[in-house]
Write a protein that holds these residues in place. Structure first.
Motif, PDB file in Angstrom:
ATOM      1  N   SER A 193     -33.366  49.194   3.625  1.00 10.56           N
ATOM      2  CA  SER A 193     -33.374  47.938   4.369  1.00 10.56           C
ATOM      3  C   SER A 193     -34.614  47.837   5.250  1.00 10.56           C
ATOM      4  O   SER A 193     -35.353  48.807   5.434  1.00 10.56           O
ATOM      5  CB  SER A 193     -32.111  47.838   5.239  1.00 10.56           C
ATOM      6  N   SER A 194     -34.808  46.651   5.804  1.00 10.83           N
ATOM      7  CA  SER A 194     -35.887  46.433   6.768  1.00 10.83           C
ATOM      8  C   SER A 194     -35.371  46.481   8.205  1.00 10.83           C
ATOM      9  O   SER A 194     -36.038  45.999   9.119  1.00 10.83           O
ATOM     10  CB  SER A 194     -36.558  45.080   6.499  1.00 10.83           C
ATOM     11  N   VAL A 195     -34.190  47.054   8.390  1.00 12.65           N
ATOM     12  CA  VAL A 195     -33.605  47.148   9.733  1.00 12.65           C
ATOM     13  C   VAL A 195     -34.460  48.082  10.590  1.00 12.65           C
ATOM     14  O   VAL A 195     -34.713  49.229  10.197  1.00 12.65           O
ATOM     15  CB  VAL A 195     -32.161  47.685   9.656  1.00 12.65           C
ATOM     16  N   PRO A 196     -34.941  47.637  11.744  1.00  9.13           N
ATOM     17  CA  PRO A 196     -35.714  48.531  12.610  1.00  9.13           C
ATOM     18  C   PRO A 196     -34.797  49.552  13.278  1.00  9.13           C
ATOM     19  O   PRO A 196     -33.787  49.189  13.877  1.00  9.13           O
ATOM     20  CB  PRO A 196     -36.332  47.582  13.642  1.00  9.13           C
ATOM     21  N   THR A 197     -35.127  50.813  13.144  1.00 13.56           N
ATOM     22  CA  THR A 197     -34.347  51.878  13.782  1.00 13.56           C
ATOM     23  C   THR A 197     -35.232  52.626  14.765  1.00 13.56           C
ATOM     24  O   THR A 197     -36.459  52.635  14.642  1.00 13.56           O
ATOM     25  CB  THR A 197     -33.781  52.848  12.731  1.00 13.56           C
ATOM     26  N   LEU A 198     -34.603  53.258  15.718  1.00 12.91           N
ATOM     27  CA  LEU A 198     -35.340  53.919  16.791  1.00 12.91           C
ATOM     28  C   LEU A 198     -36.112  55.116  16.267  1.00 12.91           C
ATOM     29  O   LEU A 198     -35.554  55.977  15.580  1.00 12.91           O
ATOM     30  CB  LEU A 198     -34.376  54.372  17.894  1.00 12.91           C
ATOM     31  N   GLY A 199     -37.408  55.185  16.581  1.00 16.89           N
ATOM     32  CA  GLY A 199     -38.225  56.347  16.264  1.00 16.89           C
ATOM     33  C   GLY A 199     -38.259  57.298  17.439  1.00 16.89           C
ATOM     34  O   GLY A 199     -37.734  57.019  18.530  1.00 16.89           O
ATOM     35  N   TRP A 200     -38.909  58.460  17.233  1.00 15.12           N
ATOM     36  CA  TRP A 200     -38.961  59.470  18.292  1.00 15.12           C
ATOM     37  C   TRP A 200     -39.644  58.938  19.545  1.00 15.12           C
ATOM     38  O   TRP A 200     -39.266  59.279  20.672  1.00 15.12           O
ATOM     39  CB  TRP A 200     -39.672  60.726  17.788  1.00 15.12           C
ATOM     40  N   LEU A 237     -21.782  59.678  14.636  1.00 10.42           N
ATOM     41  CA  LEU A 237     -21.276  58.451  15.253  1.00 10.42           C
ATOM     42  C   LEU A 237     -22.246  57.914  16.309  1.00 10.42           C
ATOM     43  O   LEU A 237     -22.411  56.695  16.446  1.00 10.42           O
ATOM     44  CB  LEU A 237     -19.896  58.703  15.869  1.00 10.42           C
ATOM     45  N   VAL A 238     -22.882  58.822  17.052  1.00 14.94           N
ATOM     46  CA  VAL A 238     -23.874  58.395  18.040  1.00 14.94           C
ATOM     47  C   VAL A 238     -25.045  57.696  17.341  1.00 14.94           C
ATOM     48  O   VAL A 238     -25.524  56.647  17.798  1.00 14.94           O
ATOM     49  CB  VAL A 238     -24.369  59.591  18.881  1.00 14.94           C
ATOM     50  N   TYR A 239     -25.492  58.264  16.228  1.00 22.37           N
ATOM     51  CA  TYR A 239     -26.612  57.636  15.510  1.00 22.37           C
ATOM     52  C   TYR A 239     -26.210  56.265  14.972  1.00 22.37           C
ATOM     53  O   TYR A 239     -27.005  55.315  15.038  1.00 22.37           O
ATOM     54  CB  TYR A 239     -27.092  58.521  14.366  1.00 22.37           C
ATOM     55  N   ILE A 240     -24.993  56.140  14.450  1.00 18.83           N
ATOM     56  CA  ILE A 240     -24.534  54.841  13.961  1.00 18.83           C
ATOM     57  C   ILE A 240     -24.533  53.822  15.100  1.00 18.83           C
ATOM     58  O   ILE A 240     -24.930  52.662  14.929  1.00 18.83           O
ATOM     59  CB  ILE A 240     -23.127  54.970  13.342  1.00 18.83           C
ATOM     60  N   ALA A 241     -24.109  54.261  16.290  1.00 13.99           N
ATOM     61  CA  ALA A 241     -24.096  53.366  17.450  1.00 13.99           C
ATOM     62  C   ALA A 241     -25.500  52.965  17.869  1.00 13.99           C
ATOM     63  O   ALA A 241     -25.697  51.882  18.449  1.00 13.99           O
ATOM     64  CB  ALA A 241     -23.363  54.035  18.619  1.00 13.99           C
ATOM     65  N   ILE A 248     -31.630  45.462  18.784  1.00 12.54           N
ATOM     66  CA  ILE A 248     -31.796  44.719  20.043  1.00 12.54           C
ATOM     67  C   ILE A 248     -33.123  45.075  20.706  1.00 12.54           C
ATOM     68  O   ILE A 248     -33.865  44.197  21.181  1.00 12.54           O
ATOM     69  CB  ILE A 248     -30.610  45.015  20.985  1.00 12.54           C
ATOM     70  N   ALA A 249     -33.438  46.378  20.726  1.00 12.43           N
ATOM     71  CA  ALA A 249     -34.684  46.817  21.367  1.00 12.43           C
ATOM     72  C   ALA A 249     -35.898  46.272  20.638  1.00 12.43           C
ATOM     73  O   ALA A 249     -36.892  45.879  21.275  1.00 12.43           O
ATOM     74  CB  ALA A 249     -34.724  48.347  21.410  1.00 12.43           C
TER      75      ALA A 249
END
Length: 269
Positions: A193-200, A237-241, A248-249
């Motif tokens: 997907s193109s969903v932005p996820t948090l990087g380091w 579960l934390v990563y899914i959250a 949002i970020a």
């Protein structure tokens, strides 16, 4: 982690096959990660699913080391990037798909195999997309400190969530092949997907929280040693959250960048 090549002048000492001495270390770690992922398949064939999962997790830990070792030694090469992607496609695409198939998806051979194939193929497609973008200057997510989609090692960890719960509880409901098939397909699409996820860079804690984060990391390691499967459930579960948090970020960062760009244009006028 993916080894992004930044080509360096050729070192004086070289191995007989043409691979520089300092590039040998990170590539050897990548090969070890590949062997660990393949060994996970061997454990699954023998029916030892906890060890199969542990082997893939070990591959993920090694994958996190090889890229850092390459940057530390200034040994980032195109060869290393290609080897890393090939190893990741097997360790985090093919191996988890086969392990989960042998665990429960084989009970519904047609649907289960399609779900396993979807996961493996989407992992390979994600890594191919990463390689295709290595030389692209315009990468909005990366420029803002975000990743595009769920990284392959984390995708493998997410795929194993039903197995973690099954090992912890022994409840057969977590091994339901239809539910697990849907979970595998969902994770497959999250990877491409193109969903932005948090990087380091986005997970760096502020200065006043760093001691607390160090303590939390230490406690997490202790929990992994004493209650590994419950801890893996909690981490997953934390990563899914954090996935909606990343969305949002990124939206907030994108708006701030747009406002800054419009402000600079007005100032130049």
């Amino acid at each position: 982690m993916d080894q992004v090549p930044e080509f360096e002048p050729e070192p004086r000492r070289r191995l007989a096959a043409g691979l520089s001495v300092r590039a040998f270390v990170p590539n050897a770690i990548t090969a070890a990660a590949l062997c660990s992922g393949l060994t996970g398949i061997r454990f699954a064939i023998a029916g030892d699913y906890p060890k199969a999962v542990q082997a893939v997790i070990l591959a993920g830990l090694l994958d996190g080391i090889d890229g850092r070792a390459a940057r530390l030694l200034k040994a980032q090469t195109r060869f290393g990037a290609e080897l890393d992607s090939l190893a990741d496609s097997i360790s985090f695409g093919v191996a988890p798909a086969l392990i989960v198939y042998l665990w429960t998806l084989n009970q519904i051979p047609s649907l289960g195999w399609i779900a396993a194939l979807a996961f493996a193929i989407c992992c390979v497609l994600r890594l191919a997309r990463f390689n295709a973008r290595l030389d692209m200057l315009e990468q909005p997510h990366k420029a803002a400190g975000f990743l595009t989609g769920v990284p392959a090692p984390l995708g493998a960890g997410l795929a194993f969530l039903p197995m973690y719960l099954w090992i912890v509880t022994g409840n057969p409901v977590f091994a339901d092949p239809r539910a697990v098939s849907l979970w595998m397909v969902l994770n497959a699409f999250l990877m491409i997907s193109s969903v932005p996820t948090l990087g380091w860079s986005r997970l760096r804690p502020p200065a006043h929280l760093r001691l607390g984060v160090i303590a939390l990391v230490g406690l997490t390691m202790a929990a992994l040693l004493t209650e590994p499967w419950m801890t893996l459930v909690a981490i997953t579960l934390v990563y899914i959250a954090l996935i909606p948090v990343g969305l949002i970020a990124y939206g907030k960062t994108k708006r701030q960048n747009a406002q800054a760009a419009s402000g600079s244009e007005l100032a130049s006028d």
